[in-house]
Design a protein around this motif. Structure first.
Motif, PDB file in Angstrom:
ATOM      1  N   LYS A  60       0.818  -1.182  -0.069  1.00  0.00           N
ATOM      2  CA  LYS A  60      -0.087  -0.023   0.085  1.00  0.00           C
ATOM      3  C   LYS A  60       1.001   1.088  -0.270  1.00  0.00           C
ATOM      4  CE  LYS A  60      -4.053  -2.063   2.080  1.00  0.00           C
ATOM      5  NZ  LYS A  60      -4.857  -2.109   3.261  1.00  0.00           N
ATOM      6  N   VAL A  61       0.544   2.278  -0.767  1.00  0.00           N
ATOM      7  CA  VAL A  61       1.233   3.561  -0.733  1.00  0.00           C
ATOM      8  C   VAL A  61       0.158   4.509  -0.416  1.00  0.00           C
ATOM      9  CG1 VAL A  61       2.888   2.789  -2.384  1.00  0.00           C
ATOM     10  CG2 VAL A  61       0.857   3.772  -3.301  1.00  0.00           C
ATOM     11  N   SER A  62       0.603   5.648  -0.047  1.00  0.00           N
ATOM     12  CA  SER A  62       0.048   7.146   0.077  1.00  0.00           C
ATOM     13  C   SER A  62      -0.427   7.772  -1.348  1.00  0.00           C
ATOM     14  CB  SER A  62       0.709   8.003   0.899  1.00  0.00           C
ATOM     15  OG  SER A  62       1.754   8.697   0.306  1.00  0.00           O
ATOM     16  N   THR A  63      -1.286   8.679  -1.145  1.00  0.00           N
ATOM     17  CA  THR A  63      -1.677   9.428  -2.595  1.00  0.00           C
ATOM     18  C   THR A  63      -0.464  10.152  -2.868  1.00  0.00           C
ATOM     19  OG1 THR A  63      -2.805  11.157  -1.283  1.00  0.00           O
ATOM     20  CG2 THR A  63      -4.243   9.602  -2.313  1.00  0.00           C
ATOM     21  N   ASP A  64       0.260  10.698  -2.048  1.00  0.00           N
ATOM     22  CA  ASP A  64       1.392  11.580  -2.194  1.00  0.00           C
ATOM     23  C   ASP A  64       2.273  10.647  -2.910  1.00  0.00           C
ATOM     24  OD1 ASP A  64       0.261  13.585  -0.709  1.00  0.00           O
ATOM     25  OD2 ASP A  64       1.429  13.435   0.832  1.00  0.00           O
ATOM     26  N   ASP A  65       2.709   9.412  -2.542  1.00  0.00           N
ATOM     27  CA  ASP A  65       3.671   8.644  -3.178  1.00  0.00           C
ATOM     28  C   ASP A  65       3.266   8.208  -4.527  1.00  0.00           C
ATOM     29  OD1 ASP A  65       5.076   8.331  -0.857  1.00  0.00           O
ATOM     30  OD2 ASP A  65       4.172   6.405  -0.322  1.00  0.00           O
ATOM     31  N   LEU A  66       1.938   8.274  -5.092  1.00  0.00           N
ATOM     32  CA  LEU A  66       1.759   7.860  -6.325  1.00  0.00           C
ATOM     33  C   LEU A  66       1.361   8.771  -7.449  1.00  0.00           C
ATOM     34  CD1 LEU A  66      -1.488   8.508  -6.573  1.00  0.00           C
ATOM     35  CD2 LEU A  66      -1.756   6.036  -5.454  1.00  0.00           C
ATOM     36  N   MET A  67       1.291  10.265  -6.941  1.00  0.00           N
ATOM     37  CA  MET A  67       0.867  11.313  -7.745  1.00  0.00           C
ATOM     38  C   MET A  67       1.967  11.517  -8.937  1.00  0.00           C
ATOM     39  SD  MET A  67      -1.965  12.188  -6.567  1.00  0.00           S
ATOM     40  CE  MET A  67      -2.316  13.843  -7.684  1.00  0.00           C
ATOM     41  N   GLU A  68       3.253  11.246  -8.660  1.00  0.00           N
ATOM     42  CA  GLU A  68       4.206  11.588  -9.947  1.00  0.00           C
ATOM     43  C   GLU A  68       4.078  10.807 -10.868  1.00  0.00           C
ATOM     44  OE1 GLU A  68       8.956  11.877 -10.366  1.00  0.00           O
ATOM     45  OE2 GLU A  68       8.176  12.046  -8.459  1.00  0.00           O
ATOM     46  N   ILE A  69       3.858   9.528 -10.590  1.00  0.00           N
ATOM     47  CA  ILE A  69       3.645   8.319 -11.808  1.00  0.00           C
ATOM     48  C   ILE A  69       2.311   8.712 -12.530  1.00  0.00           C
ATOM     49  CG2 ILE A  69       3.303   5.873 -12.279  1.00  0.00           C
ATOM     50  CD1 ILE A  69       5.382   5.463 -10.075  1.00  0.00           C
ATOM     51  N   ARG A  70       1.339   8.867 -11.725  1.00  0.00           N
ATOM     52  CA  ARG A  70       0.114   9.066 -12.248  1.00  0.00           C
ATOM     53  C   ARG A  70       0.103  10.352 -13.226  1.00  0.00           C
ATOM     54  NH1 ARG A  70      -4.797   9.949  -8.006  1.00  0.00           N
ATOM     55  NH2 ARG A  70      -5.209   7.748  -7.505  1.00  0.00           N
ATOM     56  N   HIS A  71       0.836  11.295 -12.970  1.00  0.00           N
ATOM     57  CA  HIS A  71       1.013  12.580 -13.713  1.00  0.00           C
ATOM     58  C   HIS A  71       1.928  12.291 -15.000  1.00  0.00           C
ATOM     59  CE1 HIS A  71       2.497  16.778 -14.501  1.00  0.00           C
ATOM     60  NE2 HIS A  71       1.350  16.869 -14.568  1.00  0.00           N
ATOM     61  N   LEU A  72       2.968  11.685 -14.707  1.00  0.00           N
ATOM     62  CA  LEU A  72       4.007  11.374 -15.736  1.00  0.00           C
ATOM     63  C   LEU A  72       3.168  10.598 -17.069  1.00  0.00           C
ATOM     64  CD1 LEU A  72       6.735  11.759 -16.684  1.00  0.00           C
ATOM     65  CD2 LEU A  72       7.066   9.421 -15.440  1.00  0.00           C
ATOM     66  N   VAL A  73       2.576   9.491 -16.454  1.00  0.00           N
ATOM     67  CA  VAL A  73       2.174   8.613 -17.444  1.00  0.00           C
ATOM     68  C   VAL A  73       0.770   8.915 -18.093  1.00  0.00           C
ATOM     69  CG1 VAL A  73       1.549   6.036 -17.724  1.00  0.00           C
ATOM     70  CG2 VAL A  73       3.573   6.756 -16.252  1.00  0.00           C
ATOM     71  N   LEU A  74      -0.054   9.398 -17.172  1.00  0.00           N
ATOM     72  CA  LEU A  74      -1.516   9.324 -17.503  1.00  0.00           C
ATOM     73  C   LEU A  74      -1.872  10.965 -18.415  1.00  0.00           C
ATOM     74  CD1 LEU A  74      -3.106   7.658 -14.630  1.00  0.00           C
ATOM     75  CD2 LEU A  74      -2.599   6.494 -17.195  1.00  0.00           C
ATOM     76  N   TRP A  75      -1.262  11.893 -17.798  1.00  0.00           N
ATOM     77  CA  TRP A  75      -1.813  13.278 -17.985  1.00  0.00           C
ATOM     78  C   TRP A  75      -0.708  14.084 -18.089  1.00  0.00           C
ATOM     79  CZ3 TRP A  75      -6.323  13.381 -20.585  1.00  0.00           C
ATOM     80  CH2 TRP A  75      -7.124  12.440 -20.413  1.00  0.00           C
ATOM     81  N   PRO A  76       0.447  13.925 -18.736  1.00  0.00           N
ATOM     82  CA  PRO A  76       1.675  14.819 -18.545  1.00  0.00           C
ATOM     83  C   PRO A  76       1.484  16.146 -19.142  1.00  0.00           C
ATOM     84  CG  PRO A  76       2.215  13.149 -20.332  1.00  0.00           C
ATOM     85  CD  PRO A  76       0.724  12.673 -19.568  1.00  0.00           C
TER      86      PRO A  76
END
Length: 137
Positions: A8-24
């Protein structure tokens, strides 16, 4: 593959990957979802680095996954598949009977390998075509 860990990860941890991959091309805030604080977020670490993320949101018997993303340089190596399989198993152990998401049309083949099927007409988010997909658990 060696050195894979899913946790499990926090939302802070995953934001960078979400942003980079999905909606850069969008502001970082664009990849947040209102339910993030109540969701369950899993991350796959490869050789110590977070490289793939998925967020789960349950509602009665159904669980939805959103913002599933793997770093581009590591796509096609089975890491996202491992993370999605983990999410499916988690949903089953929690007693959910159906899993669904809004899937980009370009990713339908990937999801079909896991038993997901379309249950909507195509629709667009921004300029990208999606379908709603589901699988029974």
């Amino acid at each position: 593959m060696d050195s894979i860990e899913i946790q499990k990860v926090s939302t802070d941890d995953l934001m960078e990957i979400r942003h980079l991959v999905l909606w850069p091309d969008k502001p970082r805030e664009f990849v947040k979802v209102p339910e993030d604080e109540s969701g369950i977020h899993f991350g796959l670490y490869f050789e110590g680095a977070l490289v793939s993320v998925i967020s789960l949101f349950g509602d009665a018997q159904c669980i939805r996954f959103r913002k599933f993303a793997t770093l581009p340089a590591l796509q096609g190596k089975g890491l996202g598949s491992r993370l999605l399989q983990h999410a499916i198993m988690y949903a089953q152990t929690q007693g959910y009977t159906r899993m669904w998401c809004d899937a980009r049309t370009e990713a339908l083949g990937f999801y079909e390998r896991f038993g997901f099927k379309k249950f909507s007409d195509p629709f667009f988010k921004e300029h990208i075509e999606y379908y709603k997909i589901e699988r029974m658990l």
